[in-house]
Design a protein around this motif. Structure first.
Motif, PDB file in Angstrom:
ATOM      1  N   TYR A  11       0.832  -1.209   0.000  1.00  0.00           N
ATOM      2  CA  TYR A  11       0.000   0.000   0.000  1.00  0.00           C
ATOM      3  C   TYR A  11       0.867   1.259   0.000  1.00  0.00           C
ATOM      4  O   TYR A  11       0.691   2.153  -0.838  1.00  0.00           O
ATOM      5  N   ARG A  15       1.332   3.666  -3.202  1.00  0.00           N
ATOM      6  CA  ARG A  15       0.851   5.035  -2.979  1.00  0.00           C
ATOM      7  C   ARG A  15       1.949   6.042  -3.327  1.00  0.00           C
ATOM      8  O   ARG A  15       1.698   7.051  -3.993  1.00  0.00           O
ATOM      9  N   LEU A  52      -6.003   2.006  -1.439  1.00  0.00           N
ATOM     10  CA  LEU A  52      -5.724   3.033  -2.449  1.00  0.00           C
ATOM     11  C   LEU A  52      -7.015   3.555  -3.079  1.00  0.00           C
ATOM     12  O   LEU A  52      -7.126   4.743  -3.386  1.00  0.00           O
ATOM     13  N   ASP A  55      -8.510   5.957  -0.779  1.00  0.00           N
ATOM     14  CA  ASP A  55      -7.790   7.235  -0.832  1.00  0.00           C
ATOM     15  C   ASP A  55      -8.155   8.051  -2.070  1.00  0.00           C
ATOM     16  O   ASP A  55      -7.809   9.231  -2.159  1.00  0.00           O
TER      17      ASP A  55
END
Length: 215
Positions: A11, A15, A52, A55
């Motif tokens: 992650y 990211r 993700l 986000d």
């Protein structure tokens, strides 16, 4: 170690790659390929992709993979609007004497962003330009406001990096002049001047978005 804990490594790495433009908008990520790359099962990879997606960086497509999202210029403009409100709020608190400002830390980030532009280190410039503003917000001691600032900072950074990578020879937006003016006014406690600088900058950015047809 559970799948959620295992998901942290892919992650954070994915990211970072998305934010720095190493993985570009429109790319399709495969669970199988990522599983091989990170040498782990698909379950933590799937969880990392879900994080993700939460986000706002990717969209998981059923039976097709995970699509890295394009930059939303409407969202970027809303970020600019929000940032302007937050900065003006901080200036109001300063003017009323309700908070103190770490002017030395602000100067540190200004110096580093100026030097980064000289060195053609765009990622470093973006980092310290953001930290310049964050230091001001942090001094409000409003944790919700700071969390809000942090939640959109990476999207703003990503937009800058992608633009720089796609058009490396273009002249890109720089906040060096803006932040230099703000620092000078902050260090001399000229709060009305700060508000005028922020308003002028907000107007210019708004006009730029309108000309580009992004709002």
């Amino acid at each position: 170690m559970n799948a959620t804990s295992l998901a942290e490594k892919p992650y954070l790495e994915l990211r970072k790659q998305i934010i720095y433009g190493d993985i570009m908008p429109g790319e399709l990520l495969s669970e199988n390929n990522l599983s091989k790359e990170f040498e782990m099962s698909r379950t933590p990879i799937r969880n990392a992709l879900l994080f993700l997606e939460n986000d706002g960086f990717v969209t998981i497509l059923k039976n097709r993979g995970t699509l890295v999202k394009e930059i939303s210029y409407k969202e970027l403009f809303e970020i600019v609007e929000l940032n302007n409100c937050i900065m003006n709020y901080a200036v109001e608190l300063l003017q009323k004497g309700a908070i103190n400002l770490d002017i030395a830390q602000i100067k540190l980030h200004l110096d580093r962003q100026l030097q980064a532009e000289v060195n053609d280190e765009y990622a470093v410039y973006l980092k310290h330009s953001n930290l310049f503003a964050r230091t001001i917000v942090e001094n409000t001691r409003n944790q919700i406001m700071l969390q809000t600032f942090d939640s959109w900072r990476d999207k703003s950074f990503r937009a800058g990096m992608i633009g720089w990578k796609l058009r490396p020879n273009d002249k890109h937006y720089s906040a060096n002049v803006l932040n230099s003016k703000l620092y000078e006014a902050l260090s001399t406690e000229q709060y009305d001047k700060i508000k005028a600088i922020l308003e002028e900058n907000h107007y210019r950015i708004r006009e730029r978005f309108i000309r580009m047809g992004n709002i």
